[in-house]
Motif scaffolding. Structure first.
Motif, mmCIF file in Angstrom:
data_model
loop_
_atom_site.group_PDB
_atom_site.id
_atom_site.type_symbol
_atom_site.label_atom_id
_atom_site.label_comp_id
_atom_site.label_asym_id
_atom_site.label_seq_id
_atom_site.Cartn_x
_atom_site.Cartn_y
_atom_site.Cartn_z
ATOM 1 N N PRO A 15 -23.804 9.311 5.826
ATOM 2 C CA PRO A 15 -23.370 8.439 4.720
ATOM 3 C C PRO A 15 -22.177 7.580 5.113
ATOM 4 O O PRO A 15 -21.492 7.843 6.117
ATOM 5 N N ASP A 16 -21.934 6.544 4.317
ATOM 6 C CA ASP A 16 -20.758 5.702 4.533
ATOM 7 C C ASP A 16 -19.491 6.555 4.450
ATOM 8 O O ASP A 16 -19.358 7.409 3.571
ATOM 9 N N GLY A 17 -18.560 6.291 5.364
ATOM 10 C CA GLY A 17 -17.312 7.055 5.398
ATOM 11 C C GLY A 17 -17.287 8.103 6.495
ATOM 12 O O GLY A 17 -16.250 8.708 6.757
ATOM 13 N N THR A 18 -18.439 8.324 7.181
ATOM 14 C CA THR A 18 -18.479 9.265 8.299
ATOM 15 C C THR A 18 -17.825 8.611 9.520
ATOM 16 O O THR A 18 -18.025 7.426 9.769
ATOM 17 N N PHE A 19 -17.071 9.384 10.287
ATOM 18 C CA PHE A 19 -16.327 8.784 11.396
ATOM 19 C C PHE A 19 -16.111 9.779 12.526
ATOM 20 O O PHE A 19 -16.260 10.998 12.356
ATOM 21 N N LEU A 20 -15.789 9.236 13.687
ATOM 22 C CA LEU A 20 -15.301 10.020 14.819
ATOM 23 C C LEU A 20 -14.440 9.106 15.683
ATOM 24 O O LEU A 20 -14.475 7.883 15.554
ATOM 25 N N VAL A 21 -13.663 9.707 16.583
ATOM 26 C CA VAL A 21 -12.775 8.960 17.480
ATOM 27 C C VAL A 21 -13.125 9.352 18.912
ATOM 28 O O VAL A 21 -13.364 10.524 19.207
ATOM 29 N N ARG A 22 -13.161 8.368 19.806
ATOM 30 C CA ARG A 22 -13.422 8.624 21.216
ATOM 31 C C ARG A 22 -12.465 7.778 22.071
ATOM 32 O O ARG A 22 -11.789 6.886 21.544
ATOM 33 N N ASN A 23 -12.446 8.020 23.348
ATOM 34 C CA ASN A 23 -11.611 7.239 24.257
ATOM 35 C C ASN A 23 -12.181 5.839 24.418
ATOM 36 O O ASN A 23 -13.397 5.659 24.509
ATOM 37 N N PRO B 143 0.833 -1.197 0.000
ATOM 38 C CA PRO B 143 0.000 0.000 0.000
ATOM 39 C C PRO B 143 0.867 1.245 0.000
ATOM 40 O O PRO B 143 1.915 1.274 0.637
ATOM 41 N N PRO B 144 0.470 2.275 -0.748
ATOM 42 C CA PRO B 144 1.275 3.495 -0.785
ATOM 43 C C PRO B 144 1.325 4.159 0.582
ATOM 44 O O PRO B 144 0.319 4.279 1.268
ATOM 45 N N VAL B 145 2.528 4.541 0.990
ATOM 46 C CA VAL B 145 2.702 5.210 2.272
ATOM 47 C C VAL B 145 2.857 6.697 2.008
ATOM 48 O O VAL B 145 3.862 7.143 1.448
ATOM 49 N N LEU B 146 1.841 7.459 2.359
ATOM 50 C CA LEU B 146 1.866 8.894 2.139
ATOM 51 C C LEU B 146 2.290 9.600 3.416
ATOM 52 O O LEU B 146 2.025 9.112 4.523
ATOM 53 N N PRO B 147 2.942 10.726 3.312
ATOM 54 C CA PRO B 147 3.278 11.465 4.532
ATOM 55 C C PRO B 147 2.010 11.890 5.244
ATOM 56 O O PRO B 147 1.023 12.222 4.599
ATOM 57 N N LYS C 266 -10.135 -6.356 4.666
ATOM 58 C CA LYS C 266 -10.629 -6.316 3.283
ATOM 59 C C LYS C 266 -12.124 -6.074 3.191
ATOM 60 O O LYS C 266 -12.628 -5.670 2.142
ATOM 61 N N THR C 267 -12.879 -6.296 4.288
ATOM 62 C CA THR C 267 -14.317 -6.033 4.255
ATOM 63 C C THR C 267 -14.625 -4.548 4.447
ATOM 64 O O THR C 267 -15.769 -4.133 4.284
ATOM 65 N N LEU C 268 -13.616 -3.744 4.784
ATOM 66 C CA LEU C 268 -13.806 -2.307 4.998
ATOM 67 C C LEU C 268 -13.126 -1.528 3.878
ATOM 68 O O LEU C 268 -12.176 -0.787 4.098
ATOM 69 N N ASP C 269 -13.591 -1.709 2.669
ATOM 70 C CA ASP C 269 -12.997 -1.028 1.516
ATOM 71 C C ASP C 269 -13.561 0.384 1.417
ATOM 72 O O ASP C 269 -14.417 0.700 0.593
ATOM 73 N N TYR D 69 -5.514 7.091 6.880
ATOM 74 C CA TYR D 69 -6.692 6.406 6.359
ATOM 75 C C TYR D 69 -7.728 7.375 5.785
ATOM 76 O O TYR D 69 -8.747 6.941 5.267
ATOM 77 N N GLN D 70 -7.454 8.667 5.866
ATOM 78 C CA GLN D 70 -8.266 9.618 5.107
ATOM 79 C C GLN D 70 -7.861 9.608 3.635
ATOM 80 O O GLN D 70 -8.628 10.042 2.771
ATOM 81 N N HIS D 71 -6.661 9.093 3.354
ATOM 82 C CA HIS D 71 -6.162 9.032 1.978
ATOM 83 C C HIS D 71 -6.061 7.607 1.447
ATOM 84 O O HIS D 71 -5.887 7.399 0.245
ATOM 85 N N ASN D 72 -6.151 6.611 2.327
ATOM 86 C CA ASN D 72 -6.002 5.210 1.931
ATOM 87 C C ASN D 72 -7.157 4.392 2.490
ATOM 88 O O ASN D 72 -7.660 4.649 3.587
ATOM 89 N N SER D 73 -7.560 3.387 1.733
ATOM 90 C CA SER D 73 -8.684 2.547 2.142
ATOM 91 C C SER D 73 -8.319 1.692 3.352
ATOM 92 O O SER D 73 -7.191 1.221 3.488
ATOM 93 N N LEU D 74 -9.297 1.465 4.225
ATOM 94 C CA LEU D 74 -9.092 0.593 5.371
ATOM 95 C C LEU D 74 -9.022 -0.871 4.965
ATOM 96 O O LEU D 74 -8.802 -1.740 5.808
ATOM 97 N N ALA D 75 -9.237 -1.172 3.667
ATOM 98 C CA ALA D 75 -9.088 -2.551 3.190
ATOM 99 C C ALA D 75 -7.666 -3.056 3.405
ATOM 100 O O ALA D 75 -7.432 -4.265 3.463
#
Length: 760
Positions: free
Chosen positions: A391-399, A343-347, A456-459, A446-452
C-alpha cells in the motif's frame, strides 16, 4: 455547421461533438480542423466549415516602387479569429502566435513566407487587405520593454489598469480573491476588452462595464501575447536548472531574478506585489486557500521555453509551479504576506530496535543496521520486488551509489518514488539546508509528518516499514508480549478493512445492477426518440402536399409531437446525468476497493508472519486463534460437557490461603504439574511442581480479567484460567516452564491418579 476530419477516418457531423470534448470556442474548433486538413493533405476550402471563413486578397509580390514603401514592421501576433496568409493564401495555423503582422500596413503572414516572399510595406496600397479589426495602436502583442518605457511606470499601462480593477473588486469579495483568475470568461468578451485597449488611448479605458473575470482574462491574455514573457525566454533554462538543483546550486531563484532586464524585473515585482495583496485579502476573509490557485494559473504565463522547445512545458510543469511559489513566498515585494505556518518539529522518535548494540560510539552505518527499514546494499530490482503490491506509505532505505548518501524508496500512487538522502558535514536531508543529525532522525520525523513539507506532490507519511529482520531474532519475553499486542492490532485492522471492502463490493454490485437497468431505459429512450423524429419528418414532408384546410390540423399535430419529443429528450438528458453520476460513483467504489487490496494483502501477510513467529517461540496456534477470534468465554463452560468431573472445577482443591513456606511444604515430593493458587493482597500466586522443584508465578487481575501478562488478561474468573491451563502449557509465558496445571494439590487420590494417566 458540419465538422469533418478529412481522410483521418473520423467523421463528426455535429458541432456538439466538440462540446463533449470540451472545445467550445468556434475559433478553436476551426483552427483544429484546418490543422488536421493540412496534416492529411486536404484542401480546407473544400470543406463545409470553410464556407464562413473570410476570403483574402493576396498582396502584390513585386516591390511597388512608391516612395511611401518601406520595410514591414513585423511582430508576432495572437489572432483571435481564423486568418489567411496574405502572401500564400493558406491559413495561419494554431491557437496562439500563429504568425506575423505588420504594425503599419496590417499584412499578415507565416514566418516562413515573410522570409521567402518579401514585400514592401505600403500603407495606402495594402489598406485593402487589412483585417477589419486591425489597428495601428495595438498594445497587445508588443514588446514588454516598449510598453514599460511608453508608460513611464513600473509595468505596462494595460496591466496596471486591469490590476486596479481586479483589486477594487477583491476588496469587496475578499473570500474569492485567490479564485478570481481561475474562473474563465467567454473569449468574445475578453476580445472586447482587448479591442477597447487597442482602439484608443489605454489610459482612457473604463473597465467598470466588464465583469471582473473578463478583466482577469484580458490580463492573462495580455501576458500570454507578449513576444517575450515576463521571465525572458533566454533565461528560461537558467531558472529551470536552479529549480532542479536547489541543493547543489550556489545561486537562488531570487538571485537570478536580479539579473532580469529592468522592464521585466519591474513588471514581475508589480505582479508579485499584486498577488501578495490578493493573498492577504483571502487570508483576512478567514477562508484558507493555498497558493496553488495562483501558481497553477500563472506558472506557464510568466515563463515558458522557446517555441521550438515548447513541449518542455509538459515535463517541467512541476518546476514551473515551484519557481512561482518560491518567488512568491521568499521574494521581497513590498507587501506583507500572511503568515506561513511552519511545519511542527517533533523530537525524533527512534524506530523499535530488533536487537541492542554493544558497540560504543557506533558509526552511522552501524546504527542503521539496527533498524528494520534499512537494507544496506540492495539493487533497484530487489527493491521493486519487495514493494510490489504494497500500500501507499510503504518504504525502505538502502545505500545510494554515491558514498555516504542513501536512497529512500516510498510507495505512492501505486508506484515507487526514489528520494535521495544527502549527507554533508554530518547532516542529512533531502534538500539543503540539511537539518537532520542522522538518517534515523530523518526517517523518524517523516513517520510523523507528511513529506509534502519537502515536496507538495508527496502528501504522505512513512507509514509501513519493509523490515528485513521480521521473525529472524530469538526475541525476549518483552518482544513476545509486544508482538502479541501487534498481532491483535493488525488482526483488528485486517478485519475492519475486509469488512469495509465487503461493504464497498456490495454497494458496487448494487450500483452496477442499477446502471444496467438505467442503460436499458436509456436505449429505450433513444429508440423512442428515433420514432418521434421519423414521425416529425413525415409531418414536414406532408405539409407541402396538404390541402389548405388540413394545414392547421397538421401543424397542431406536429407541435404536439414536438412537445412530446422535447419532453422525452429532457427525460433522456436527466437519465444521462443520473447515469454519469452513478457511473462516477461506481468508478470511485472500484478505485477505493483497488486501493484497499494491497493494504489487505499486507495486513494478511503481516498477520501470518507474526503468528508463525509467535508459534516458533512457544505460543500455540489454538491460543492465538482464540485470542484473534475473541473466543475468551468461560473455559469452565466450554469444557463442561467433556470434563464435567474435572476436579479443577472445584476451587477448594487448588485455592489455598497460605504463605509461601506452607505452599512449598504441601507440594514437596509431589509429582510434576501438581499445583495450588494462594491469594495475596495485590495478586494471586501460582505454585507448581516442575522437574522436582517448586516454582512460583504471579497471577494479576485487570478490568479485562485474570492472566499472567499482557495481553492475556482475558479470563473472567480464576477457575477459567485454571481450566484453560489444564490443557495449555505455561510455556506460553515462559519457555523454561513447559508444564500445565494437571493435578490440584487437594484433589482426591483417585482423581489425581486419573489425571496423571490422562496427561497428554
Amino acid at each position: 455547421m458540419a465538422l469533418y476530419y478529412g481522410n483521418c477516418g473520423y467523421g463528426f457531423t455535429q458541432a456538439h461533438k466538440y462540446q463533449e470534448m470540451g472545445i467550445k470556442d468556434e475559433f478553436h474548433q476551426k483552427s483544429i480542423l484546418v490543422c488536421i486538413d493540412e496534416l492529411c493533405g486536404q484542401n480546407s476550402d473544400a470543406q463545409p466549415y470553410a464556407s464562413r471563413l473570410p476570403p483574402v486578397q493576396c498582396a502584390d509580390m513585386e516591390a511597388s516602387g512608391c516612395s511611401a514603401a518601406t520595410e514591414h514592421r513585423f511582430a508576432e501576433y495572437n489572432f483571435s479569429s481564423m486568418q489567411r496568409c496574405h502572401l500564400c493564401d493558406k491559413f495561419l495555423y494554431g491557437l496562439v502566435h500563429q504568425g506575423l503582422q505588420c504594425r503599419e500596413c496590417g499584412l499578415c503572414c507565416h514566418r516562413f513566407c515573410s522570409t521567402t516572399q518579401p514585400t514592401e510595406c505600403n500603407v495606402p496600397k495594402l489598406e485593402r487587405i487589412r483585417r477589419p479589426s486591425f489597428t495601428q495602436n495595438s498594445v497587445f502583442g508588443l514588446e514588454l520593454s516598449d510598453e514599460v518605457n511608453k508608460s513611464g511606470k513600473e509595468a505596462p499601462l494595460v496591466l496596471m489598469m486591469c490590476v486596479q480593477e481586479i483589486e477594487q473588486w477583491c476588496q469587496e469579495h475578499n473570500a474569492e480573491a485567490l479564485s478570481v483568475y481561475r474562473i474563465s470568461s467567454k473569449a468574445e468578451e475578453i476580445n472586447e476588452v482587448k479591442a477597447v485597449f487597442n482602439q484608443g488611448d489605454p489610459s482612457q479605458v473604463n473597465l467598470s462595464s466588464f465583469s471582473v473575470h473578463c478583466v482577469a482574462g484580458a490580463l492573462k491574455k495580455y501576458l500570454r501575447e507578449l513576444p517575450d514573457p515576463v521571465i525572458p525566454v533566454d533565461m528560461y533554462s537558467r531558472f529551470i536548472d536552479i529549480a532542479k538543483n536547489k541543493a547543489s546550486s550556489s545561486k537562488s531563484l531570487l538571485d537570478l531574478m536580479e539579473e532580469l532586464p529592468a522592464p521585466h524585473k519591474s513588471t514581475l515585482q508589480y505582479l508579485m506585489a499584486h498577488f501578495c495583496r490578493l493573498w492577504r485579502h483571502q487570508h483576512e476573509s478567514g477562508v484558507t486557500d493555498g497558493l496553488d490557485k495562483l501558481s497553477h494559473v500563472f506558472c506557464h504565463v510568466l515563463l515558458r521555453p522557446p517555441w521550438e522547445n515548447i513541449i518542455e512545458i509538459v515535463e517541467n510543469t512541476k518546476l514551473h509551479i515551484e519557481i512561482f511559489e518560491e518567488l512568491m513566498r521568499n521574494g521581497s515585494w513590498g507587501e506583507v504576506i500572511p503568515p506561513i505556518p511552519s511545519p511542527p518539529v517533533l523530537p525524533p522518535r527512534p524506530a523499535r530496535h530488533t536487537h541492542s548494540t554493544a558497540v560504543t560510539s557506533p558509526t552511522v552505518e552501524d546504527k542503521l543496521e539496527n533498524y528494520e527499514w534499512y537494507w544496506g546494499d540492495l539493487s533497484r530490482e530487489e527493491v521493486n520486488e519487495k514493494l510490489r503490491d504494497t500500500p501507499d506509505g510503504t518504504f525502505l532505505v538502502r545505500n545510494a551509489t554515491s558514498p555516504g548518501d542513501y536512497t529512500l524508496t516510498l510507495r505512492k500512487g501505486g508506484s515507487n518514488k526514489l528520494i535521495k538522502i544527502y549527507h554533508k558535514d554530518h547532516k542529512y536531508g533531502f534538500v539543503e539546508p540539511l537539518e537532520f543529525n542522522s538518517v534515523v532522525e530523518l526517517i523518524s520525523y517523516y513517520q510523523h509528518n507528511s513529506l509534502a513539507i519537502y515536496n507538495k506532490t508527496l502528501d504522505i507519511k512513512l507509514l509501513y516499514a519493509v523490515g528485513k529482520n521480521m521473525g529472524m531474532d530469538n526475541g525476549t519475553a518483552e518482544d513476545v508480549t509486544e508482538e502479541v499486542n501487534n498481532l491483535i492490532k493488525i488482526n483488528h485492522e485486517y478485519v475492519e478493512k475486509t469488512g469495509l471492502y465487503d461493504r464497498l463490493y456490495e454497494k458496487h454490485s448494487k450500483t452496477s445492477l442499477e446502471l444496467q437497468l438505467k442503460h436499458q431505459a436509456l436505449d429505450a429512450f433513444k429508440e423512442t426518440l428515433v420514432v418521434f423524429e421519423e414521425q416529425m419528418d413525415l409531418h414536414k414532408r406532408n405539409h407541402k402536399d396538404a390541402a389548405p384546410h388540413e394545414v392547421q390540423k397538421l401543424h397542431e399535430n406536429y407541435e404536439l409531437l414536438k412537445s412530446r419529443y422535447l419532453s422525452i429528450q429532457e427525460s433522456k438528458s436527466a437519465l444521462e446525468v443520473d447515469i454519469n453520476r452513478k457511473s462516477s460513483h461506481n468508478r470511485g467504489l472500484i478505485s477505493e476497493m483497488n486501493s484497499m487490496k494491497p493494504e489487505i494483502k499486507r495486513l494478511y501477510k503481516q498477520r501470518e508472519q507474526l503468528k508463525k513467529w509467535l508459534i516458533d517461540r512457544g505460543k500455540t496456534a489454538d491460543m492465538l486463534d482464540n485470542l484473534l477470534e475473541n473466543k475468551c468465554e468461560s473455559m469452565a463452560e466450554t469444557h463442561a460437557e467433556s470434563d464435567h468431573n474435572l476436579p479443577h472445577l472445584n476451587e477448594s482443591y487448588w485455592l489455598v490461603n497460605c504463605e509461601r513456606e506452607r505452599a512449598e511444604e504441601m507440594l514437596r515430593d509431589r509429582p510434576d504439574s501438581t499445583f495450588l493458587i494462594r491469594p495475596k493482597p495485590d495478586c494471586h500466586v501460582l505454585s507448581i511442581v516442575y522437574r522436582g522443584a517448586v516454582g512460583h508465578c504471579k497471577i494479576f487481575h485487570k478490568d479485562t480479567g485474570y492472566g499472567f501478562a499482557d495481553p492475556y488478561f482475558i479470563f473472567r474468573t480464576l477457575k477459567d484460567l485454571v481450566v484453560h491451563y489444564h490443557k495449555t502449557s505455561l510455556a506460553e509465558h515462559n519457555n523454561e516452564l513447559d508444564v500445565s496445571l494437571m493435578i490440584p494439590v487437594r484433589a482426591p487420590p483417585a482423581e489425581a491418579v486419573y489425571l496423571r494417566m490422562n496427561t497428554p
